[in-house]
Design a protein around this motif. Structure first.
Motif, PDB file in Angstrom:
ATOM      1  N   HIS A  14       0.839  -1.204   0.000  1.00  0.00           N
ATOM      2  CA  HIS A  14       0.000   0.000   0.000  1.00  0.00           C
ATOM      3  C   HIS A  14       0.874   1.254   0.000  1.00  0.00           C
ATOM      4  CE1 HIS A  14      -3.170   2.826   1.128  1.00  0.00           C
ATOM      5  NE2 HIS A  14      -3.998   1.883   0.728  1.00  0.00           N
ATOM      6  N   GLU A  34       0.272   4.574   0.468  1.00  0.00           N
ATOM      7  CA  GLU A  34       0.132   5.475   1.613  1.00  0.00           C
ATOM      8  C   GLU A  34       0.590   4.811   2.909  1.00  0.00           C
ATOM      9  OE1 GLU A  34      -3.684   7.459   1.919  1.00  0.00           O
ATOM     10  OE2 GLU A  34      -3.872   7.395  -0.267  1.00  0.00           O
ATOM     11  N   GLN A  36       4.463   4.987   4.772  1.00  0.00           N
ATOM     12  CA  GLN A  36       4.986   6.001   5.696  1.00  0.00           C
ATOM     13  C   GLN A  36       4.776   5.639   7.166  1.00  0.00           C
ATOM     14  OE1 GLN A  36       2.613   9.692   5.528  1.00  0.00           O
ATOM     15  NE2 GLN A  36       1.162   8.524   4.275  1.00  0.00           N
ATOM     16  N   TYR A  85     -11.554   7.501   3.366  1.00  0.00           N
ATOM     17  CA  TYR A  85     -10.227   7.389   3.966  1.00  0.00           C
ATOM     18  C   TYR A  85      -9.477   6.232   3.300  1.00  0.00           C
ATOM     19  CZ  TYR A  85     -11.384  10.318   8.065  1.00  0.00           C
ATOM     20  OH  TYR A  85     -11.718  11.323   8.905  1.00  0.00           O
ATOM     21  N   ARG A  86      -8.178   6.367   3.168  1.00  0.00           N
ATOM     22  CA  ARG A  86      -7.354   5.266   2.697  1.00  0.00           C
ATOM     23  C   ARG A  86      -6.601   4.675   3.884  1.00  0.00           C
ATOM     24  NH1 ARG A  86      -5.844   5.538  -2.579  1.00  0.00           N
ATOM     25  NH2 ARG A  86      -5.472   3.331  -2.326  1.00  0.00           N
ATOM     26  N   CYS A 134      -5.258   0.787   7.651  1.00  0.00           N
ATOM     27  CA  CYS A 134      -5.521   0.837   6.211  1.00  0.00           C
ATOM     28  C   CYS A 134      -6.947   0.384   5.910  1.00  0.00           C
ATOM     29  CB  CYS A 134      -4.518  -0.055   5.491  1.00  0.00           C
ATOM     30  SG  CYS A 134      -4.704  -0.057   3.705  1.00  0.00           S
TER      31      CYS A 134
END
Length: 197
Positions: free
Chosen positions: A41, A43, A46, A94-95, A155
Motif C-alpha cells: 500500500h 500510503e 509512511q 479514507y485510505r 488501512c
C-alpha cells in the motif's frame, strides 16, 4: 500466554534479515491477497506499524482502533492513567488513518520498531509485548511504540473479518453507524426539519 508467544516471535524475527514482522490473530478472516495489499500500500509505506481495518467481534462492531482523548477526565481509570476512545469517525473515502492504539490482529510491524525497543540487556531480556493489568499486550505495545515516536496507521483498503458468534467487520460497522445515525436523526427531528422561526 499470548504476550510471551509474541515476544518469542519478535526475538526470532530480529535474528533474521526480514524488514517487517506480520502479526495475525487466529480469529480473523481475510482474502488471499490482503497481506500483499497491506504490504504494498503506497500510503501505508509512511507508517511504522500498519494494520488492516478490523472491528470488535461483538455488537456493536466498533473499530479496534483508538486515539488518545484530547480532554483527559479527572481521576483517569484507563491505560496508565490515560483515556482513549474508539475511532468512530470512519469514512469510506479514507485510505489510511492515524491511530494511537490498534489491535495487532492483521498487522505489519517494521524492523526498526523492535530495534528501538531493545532494552539494555538485549532482545532476549526485552519485553516487547508486556502484559499490563486490565490491558492487552497489543495496547501496551502501541503505547511503547508511540512513546518512541512511531506512527501507527490503519488501512481501510484492507478490511478483514473478526470471528465471533458472527463474522464482524466493515459491512457490519457501516450498518451499525447507519442505525445510530437514523436513530439520532429521528430524535432531533431529522435533517429535513424546517428551521425554527
Amino acid at each position: 500466554p499470548a504476550h510471551w508467544a509474541a515476544d518469542a516471535l519478535a526475538r526470532a524475527f530480529l535474528m533474521t534479515d526480514a524488514d517487517s514482522l506480520f502479526m495475525l490473530d487466529d480469529d480473523m478472516t481475510f482474502s488471499s491477497g490482503d497481506l500483499e495489499r497491506l504490504r504494498e500500500h503506497v500510503e501505508g509505506q509512511q507508517y511504522d506499524i500498519l494494520s488492516a481495518f478490523a472491528t470488535r467481534r461483538q455488537y456493536p462492531p466498533r473499530p479496534i482502533t483508538m486515539r488518545r482523548l484530547k480532554y483527559q477526565p479527572p481521576q483517569p481509570m484507563s491505560l496508565q492513567g490515560v483515556h482513549y476512545a474508539h475511532v468512530l469517525e470512519y469514512r469510506p473515502e479514507y485510505r489510511v488513518f492515524d491511530a494511537d492504539m490498534t489491535g495487532l490482529a492483521f498487522t505489519l510491524i517494521r524492523r526498526h520498531v523492535f530495534e528501538a525497543m531493545i532494552g539494555e540487556w538485549g532482545p532476549a531480556w526485552t519485553q516487547f509485548f508486556p502484559m499490563v493489568s486490565q490491558q492487552s499486550d497489543d495496547a501496551q505495545f502501541c503505547v511503547q511504540a508511540k512513546a518512541l515516536g512511531m506512527r501507527i496507521g490503519v488501512c481501510l483498503d484492507v478490511s478483514i473479518g473478526h470471528i465471533g458468534k458472527l463474522i464482524y467487520g466493515r459491512p457490519q460497522l457501516e450498518g451499525w453507524l447507519a442505525e445510530v445515525s437514523d436513530a439520532l436523526n429521528a430524535e432531533i427531528g431529522g435533517t429535513d426539519a424546517p428551521a425554527a422561526a
